[in-house]
Design an enzyme around this catalytic site. Structure first.
Site, PDB file in Angstrom:
ATOM      1  N   TYR B  94       0.812  -1.218   0.000  1.00  0.00           N
ATOM      2  CA  TYR B  94       0.000   0.000   0.000  1.00  0.00           C
ATOM      3  C   TYR B  94       0.848   1.273   0.000  1.00  0.00           C
ATOM      4  O   TYR B  94       0.345   2.358  -0.206  1.00  0.00           O
ATOM      5  CB  TYR B  94      -0.977   0.005   1.184  1.00  0.00           C
ATOM      6  CG  TYR B  94      -2.214  -0.809   0.881  1.00  0.00           C
ATOM      7  CD1 TYR B  94      -2.465  -2.017   1.521  1.00  0.00           C
ATOM      8  CD2 TYR B  94      -3.127  -0.374  -0.080  1.00  0.00           C
ATOM      9  CE1 TYR B  94      -3.588  -2.772   1.217  1.00  0.00           C
ATOM     10  CE2 TYR B  94      -4.247  -1.127  -0.388  1.00  0.00           C
ATOM     11  CZ  TYR B  94      -4.475  -2.322   0.262  1.00  0.00           C
ATOM     12  OH  TYR B  94      -5.575  -3.069  -0.035  1.00  0.00           O
ATOM     13  N   GLU B 180      -5.601 -29.020   7.830  1.00  0.00           N
ATOM     14  CA  GLU B 180      -5.484 -28.315   6.554  1.00  0.00           C
ATOM     15  C   GLU B 180      -6.432 -27.122   6.471  1.00  0.00           C
ATOM     16  O   GLU B 180      -6.017 -26.011   6.173  1.00  0.00           O
ATOM     17  CB  GLU B 180      -5.776 -29.280   5.390  1.00  0.00           C
ATOM     18  CG  GLU B 180      -5.727 -28.602   4.018  1.00  0.00           C
ATOM     19  CD  GLU B 180      -6.367 -29.429   2.897  1.00  0.00           C
ATOM     20  OE1 GLU B 180      -6.581 -30.638   3.080  1.00  0.00           O
ATOM     21  OE2 GLU B 180      -6.644 -28.843   1.834  1.00  0.00           O
ATOM     22  N   ASP B 233      -7.231 -33.309   3.616  1.00  0.00           N
ATOM     23  CA  ASP B 233      -8.180 -34.011   2.746  1.00  0.00           C
ATOM     24  C   ASP B 233      -7.445 -35.114   1.981  1.00  0.00           C
ATOM     25  O   ASP B 233      -6.237 -35.040   1.763  1.00  0.00           O
ATOM     26  CB  ASP B 233      -8.787 -33.033   1.723  1.00  0.00           C
ATOM     27  CG  ASP B 233      -9.741 -32.051   2.380  1.00  0.00           C
ATOM     28  OD1 ASP B 233     -10.044 -31.012   1.731  1.00  0.00           O
ATOM     29  OD2 ASP B 233     -10.192 -32.301   3.515  1.00  0.00           O
TER      30      ASP B 233
END
Lengths: 456, 352
Positions: B94, B180, B233
């Protein structure tokens, strides 16, 4: 000559000698001898040509003395036996314009541009003075196209167009200048023959081929900004002989160009008659001024864009299946020259559009460089401010002194100035070798052998 | 399920001893080989000595903007170091959004500078914005003296943005579990997992972990020396995320020694679990073309030379051509994950 009415020479090399001399000092008449040798005039029935030319152009002129053989020997030694020798006397030279010699040289120079294979020797012997001038292409480029006869152009960059800005300190050895230009074939534009010309006997297919040449070449310096300063239009008849431009037609060129769309503020046709402007029509461009003004002259010289000139060849081409003799071609060329203004006016929209396209292409490259320059300048500002931020904020005396010593300055103010200038030079002078450019390293070869490249 | 008995953690404690023995038995040569290879099972992916050098030119149109960006970020870093203050990468972006164009540009350049100067990013005083969460039996002090207690059962704590400044770590956790996804982490939090399987710590990087989350896992391992399990997963993406914690990433390979935890164990969801637990077919998803390509790419990685069981699992996934999320266990029973699956896995050594 082909039976189909096409113009072909069996070669495009050789020599052309123009001798102008007076018999005695103060003589009113000037004698002229034109001699030609080499492959460019092979296949022509010389005697028929000489008789035809004498009959057409000099029917009432007295026969002149023969030229001094001593003047012809160097020419024949260079180019072989003469294939054409034509001598005649010209009218009272005292009433000629004082700069008539410059006019002759300008015409020969223009001829040489489009006939780079022919070496032209001009020798003037009058008023007890002798001057010799040779017109020889240093760098030649063949412009070929499947449906077009090959064209050999003199693409060497004129001396006055070369630029020698100061190079950055310790510049790389590989940097070199391109001594020539790279012609761009704009293609063939068919032309309609106006009724007046047809009535005069001009029949067949008429077209114009546009070829452009930009000087000087800066392809090897991709970051260097450029500015198109002038456009010179040269018109050639189907024998590649320069003709006086139809001034009326070209005077309307500036108003027909959408200058804003091209990125120009305007086009002007200057009235002055510098040697460069004697043949052809020259336009000077007006650019939009958006460069920052620099107080420092040295800085300003490195920021200025390279001023380029665009040479626009309009090569008229004529094909008439009923033309078979040389006299037919000569007659057709004379008709074309006589009706040139009408021909171009008759095809004005198409011709103007074609010229606009060629100028537009040159401007596109310039505008592209301008955008690149803006990007570089924007980045340079950030680089400079960031570097200065680090140096000026540093409390390490050794580090600061090392920075000052490297740039050979005494304080941060001078450091900022020198660093900025160095950065801009490094950016502007980025060198990328381009295979088709004629680099300065080739200069020694050019002196002896010349150089020819095929561009298209 | 309460886990007060030492019997529950028997295998975990045994694992811990094995891990400690493997560390003590290792010589320096195992970790710091004379010839640094791109992959070392004891370290992970690391930058080889024969790395290529990229040159960024100031006079080339294609790279001049990057050159300016690098100089700008160097000047920002210089001011930060000089003033002993810190800024996040977001702050740097920024500072001049027009120059940088995107956050990604800033992130890449900061990593490049870190690699070029051979210092950690922390040394540049530019911090990554942490996105990870942590919960469980853990207390510590931040560098500024703030005391952090992660034992709240209902809310997790954000991973510190100054992991290297953490001190006075206090924990009696038996293990750390890397989760996860944030969704799974929140499910476990809501199910009071940390209390049920106390004492333990769980942490999530919310997908691909940021540097601070990885630093935190590394710090927990270095300080507590307890087993670290990964719950991801059963798909190529989850496996890859686990590998980032364990072996590191190519992008940060120059800092592998400070970021990787090669002792991470794969707890679940294993491809073999899908068959064993008879996860309903409606919960299984077919592998996409992208999944298959990633799977093929993963199988070529040097990880499997030291992990034959992992290779078997990935080959099973390749053959079955299906994948599943951890949430698929909820189709067996709503609380299957926290009540049955994880406790049994941890109790009976169901990790690879």
């Amino acid at each position: 000559m082909s039976k189909q009415g096409r113009r072909h020479g069996s070669g495009s090399t050789g020599g052309l000698l123009i001798l102008l001399w007076d018999e005695e000092a103060g003589a009113q008449r000037l004698n002229c001898t034109v001699a030609a040798a080499g492959s460019w005039c092979s296949g022509v029935e010389i005697k028929a040509l000489q008789l035809d030319l004498k009959g057409r152009m000099f029917p009432h002129v007295s026969p002149s003395l023969e030229p001094d053989p001593e003047d012809l020997i160097p020419f024949t030694e260079l180019h072989g036996s003469l294939r054409l020798l034509l001598s005649f006397q010209m009218k009272d030279a005292r009433h000629w314009p004082s700069d008539w010699q410059s006019d002759v040289e300008a015409v020969l120079q223009a001829f040489s541009l489009a006939n780079a294979g022919i070496q032209i020797h001009l020798k003037l012997k009058f008023a007890q003075k002798t001057s010799v001038r040779d017109f020889r292409a240093k760098i030649k480029a063949k412009v070929s196209r499947a449906d077009q006869p090959p064209l050999l152009l003199d693409v060497s960059c004129p001396e006055q167009k070369r630029w020698f800005l100061s190079k950055p300190h310790g510049w790389a050895k590989r940097a070199s200048w391109c001594q020539g230009g790279h012609p761009v074939d704009g293609g063939r534009l068919p032309l309609g023959i106006p009724p007046q010309a047809m009535d005069g006997g001009l029949l067949g297919d008429l077209s114009v081929r546009l070829v452009t040449l930009l000087h000087p070449c800066v392809l090897q310096y991709p970051n260097m900004p450029t500015e198109l300063k002038s456009i010179k239009v040269l018109v050639y008849n189907p024998c590649n002989i320069p003709v006086s431009g139809p001034s009326g037609f070209f005077q309307t060129l500036p108003s027909s160009m959408d200058c804003q769309h091209l990125g120009l503020r305007g086009l002007q046709c200057p009235a002055h008659k510098d040697p460069e402007f004697r043949v052809g029509t020259v336009f000077t461009t007006e650019q939009w001024e958006n460069e920052k003004k620099c107080d420092d002259e040295e800085q300003e010289s490195s920021h200025l864009p390279v001023q380029q000139s665009l040479l626009l060849f309009l090569l008229l081409q004529h094909r008439n299946p009923f033309c078979s003799h040389l006299s037919d071609f000569v007659a057709a060329d004379m008709l074309i020259e006589h009706h040139l203004e009408e021909i171009l006016c008759n095809n004005k929209p198409a011709v103007m559009a074609a010229i606009r396209t060629e100028i537009g292409n040159a401007m596109k490259a310039q505008n592209q460089r301008k955008k690149q320059q803006e990007k570089l300048n924007s980045a340079a500002e950030v680089i400079l401010s960031s570097t200065m931020s680090i140096v000026s904020c540093s409390s390490n005396v050794d580090f600061r002194n090392a920075c000052f010593d490297l740039m050979k300055v005494a304080d941060t103010h001078a450091l900022s100035s020198h660093l900025g200038e160095s950065l801009r030079r490094v950016m502007s002078w980025r060198f990328l070798p381009v295979g088709r450019c004629y680099s300065t390293q080739m200069e020694e070869n050019l002196l002896h052998h010349g150089s020819t490249k095929s561009e298209i | 399920m309460e886990s007060g008995s030492t019997q529950f953690f028997f295998l975990i404690d045994k694992l811990r001893i094995q891990l400690l023995n493997s560390i003590e038995g290792a010589t320096e040569k195992d970790y710091f080989q004379e010839e640094i290879s791109p992959f070392d099972s004891g370290v992970g992916l690391q930058m080889s000595s024969g790395h290529s050098v990229t040159t960024v030119k100031s006079n080339c149109l294609a790279s001049v903007t990057k050159f300016a960006q690098i100089l700008k970020i160097l000047s920002v870093i210089y001011r930060l170091v000089q003033s002993n203050s810190y800024a996040t990468k977001r702050d740097v972006y920024y500072n001049n959004t027009q120059l940088f164009g995107s956050q990604r540009s800033v992130d890449t350049i900061v990593d490049d500078i870190s690699c070029m100067l051979k210092v950690s990013r922390r040394a540049l005083h530019v911090m990554a914005t942490s996105k990870g969460l942590i919960a469980g039996d853990l207390c510590y002090l931040e560098e500024d003296g703030t005391r952090i207690d992660c034992r709240s059962s209902s809310a997790a704590v954000s991973v510190s943005s100054n992991v290297s400044g953490i001190r006075n770590i206090v924990s009696s956790a038996k293990f750390v579990m890397i989760v996860e996804k944030d969704a799974t982490f929140q499910t476990l939090l809501n199910d009071d997992f940390c209390r049920k399987l106390s004492p333990c710590i769980m942490i999530t990087g919310k997908g691909v972990p940021d540097v601070n989350s990885r630093l935190m896992v590394k710090k927990l391992w270095d300080t507590l020396q307890i087993p670290i399990f990964a719950l991801v997963d059963a798909d190529p993406h989850g496996f890859e995320i686990m590998c980032i914690y364990k072996y590191g990433s190519v992008a940060m390979s120059f800092e592998a020694h400070s970021l990787t935890v090669p002792s991470v164990m794969w707890l679940g969801l294993l491809p073999s679990d899908l068959q064993r637990l008879m996860v309903p077919k409606r919960s299984l998803l077919p592998l996409t073309r992208r999944d298959e390509n990633k799977l093929n790419s993963l199988l070529k990685r040097p990880y499997f030379a030291s992990q034959p069981q992992w290779q078997k699992e990935m080959e099973l996934m390749q053959q079955s051509k299906v994948k599943a999320e951890i949430q698929s266990l909820a189709d067996i029973a709503p609380d299957f994950l926290t009540s049955i699956y994880l406790p049994n896995k941890l109790r009976y050594g169901g990790w690879l």
